[in-house]
Design an enzyme around this catalytic site. Sequence first.
Site, PDB file in Angstrom:
ATOM      1  N   SER A 283      40.096  35.270  35.013  1.00 57.60           N
ATOM      2  CA  SER A 283      40.489  36.227  35.621  1.00 57.60           C
ATOM      3  C   SER A 283      42.273  36.475  35.376  1.00 57.60           C
ATOM      4  O   SER A 283      42.873  35.631  35.379  1.00 57.60           O
ATOM      5  CB  SER A 283      40.435  36.270  37.069  1.00 57.60           C
ATOM      6  OG  SER A 283      41.104  37.187  37.769  1.00 57.60           O
TER       7      SER A 283
ATOM      8  N   THR B 176      25.332  33.737  31.530  1.00 53.77           N
ATOM      9  CA  THR B 176      24.953  33.518  33.259  1.00 53.77           C
ATOM     10  C   THR B 176      25.664  34.957  33.861  1.00 53.77           C
ATOM     11  O   THR B 176      26.616  35.535  33.460  1.00 53.77           O
ATOM     12  CB  THR B 176      25.673  32.288  33.929  1.00 53.77           C
ATOM     13  OG1 THR B 176      27.241  32.266  33.742  1.00 53.77           O
ATOM     14  CG2 THR B 176      25.235  31.001  32.823  1.00 53.77           C
TER      15      THR B 176
ATOM     16  N   SER C 223      24.415  42.429  35.706  1.00 54.12           N
ATOM     17  CA  SER C 223      25.106  43.745  35.831  1.00 54.12           C
ATOM     18  C   SER C 223      26.447  43.421  35.252  1.00 54.12           C
ATOM     19  O   SER C 223      26.719  42.462  34.885  1.00 54.12           O
ATOM     20  CB  SER C 223      25.203  44.227  37.298  1.00 54.12           C
ATOM     21  OG  SER C 223      25.868  43.203  37.986  1.00 54.12           O
TER      22      SER C 223
ATOM     23  N   TYR D 113      40.315  32.077  45.325  1.00 54.26           N
ATOM     24  CA  TYR D 113      39.634  32.707  44.160  1.00 54.26           C
ATOM     25  C   TYR D 113      40.668  32.434  42.589  1.00 54.26           C
ATOM     26  O   TYR D 113      39.990  32.038  41.640  1.00 54.26           O
ATOM     27  CB  TYR D 113      39.561  34.161  43.969  1.00 54.26           C
ATOM     28  CG  TYR D 113      39.488  35.081  42.962  1.00 54.26           C
ATOM     29  CD1 TYR D 113      37.990  34.947  42.576  1.00 54.26           C
ATOM     30  CD2 TYR D 113      40.272  35.789  42.084  1.00 54.26           C
ATOM     31  CE1 TYR D 113      37.515  35.839  41.351  1.00 54.26           C
ATOM     32  CE2 TYR D 113      39.822  36.420  41.129  1.00 54.26           C
ATOM     33  CZ  TYR D 113      38.415  36.543  40.742  1.00 54.26           C
ATOM     34  OH  TYR D 113      38.235  37.098  39.455  1.00 54.26           O
TER      35      TYR D 113
END
Length: 256
Positions: free
Chosen positions: A143, A16, A20, A156
């Site tokens: 992350s 997914t 890019s 986030y």
Amino acid sequence: MGAGISRFDGKVALITGGSSGMGLATAHRLLTEGAHVIITGRDKTRLDAAIEKIDGGDQIWALPGDVANLTDLDALTAAIHNRHGHLDVLFANAGIAAFQPTIDITEAEFDHVVDTNFKGVFFTIQKTLPLLTDHAAIVINASWALHRGVPGASLYSATKAAVHNLAQTLAAELAPKGIRVNSVSPGYIETPSYRDNVSAEAQAAAVAAVAAGRLGTSEDVADAVAFLASDEASYINGQDLLIDGGLIAAIPERMV
């Protein structure tokens, strides 16, 4: 891996957010190792450009859709079932960056980020579970921010901590089927989005904070995802792999 390595011959992989950056680099990596790859994204024009760039022939195809939209996910899984019948690898990569002071976050912004970064990952996995073979591999893109407090990143970072915890929980839940679930936590990665949205000064500061002395590349992440998805990582489960050049664990000598 060197030329001629084909760890994914005959396997089917879904990526997914594959139009890019890290998603596209991972698609290319898995293709070179023999996989049939499906990429998704919200922008059909960008997907078409990605397909043309990667030039994978009939081994790659793109399906536009939004991971936060369950109707789109139903259509995606139906299309994969009709064409391949199963999945061996899932890289749940789609996500958005959002950095602003906590006091400024509106309910609409909260919903948008959570819908993409957490809800989208959760339901991508849920909807594709019936397609995943025994001994399949799931990799979730988290992350480095889940490991360290970052000003302006409360929302986030919380979504990224959530998806890593999801990886740990699903690693236990899906273990009876032999399905492994891990996450990767990229550091400062020089993606098109990073270049477009981060000033030259901020990029230089990021490089200075990394022990490796450089930004990461999308290919660095693709290498790690391919490893975790391969049989070489058959005894790695429920883990988070930092791909950050030492950002979290090592202080650059020049800063001591």
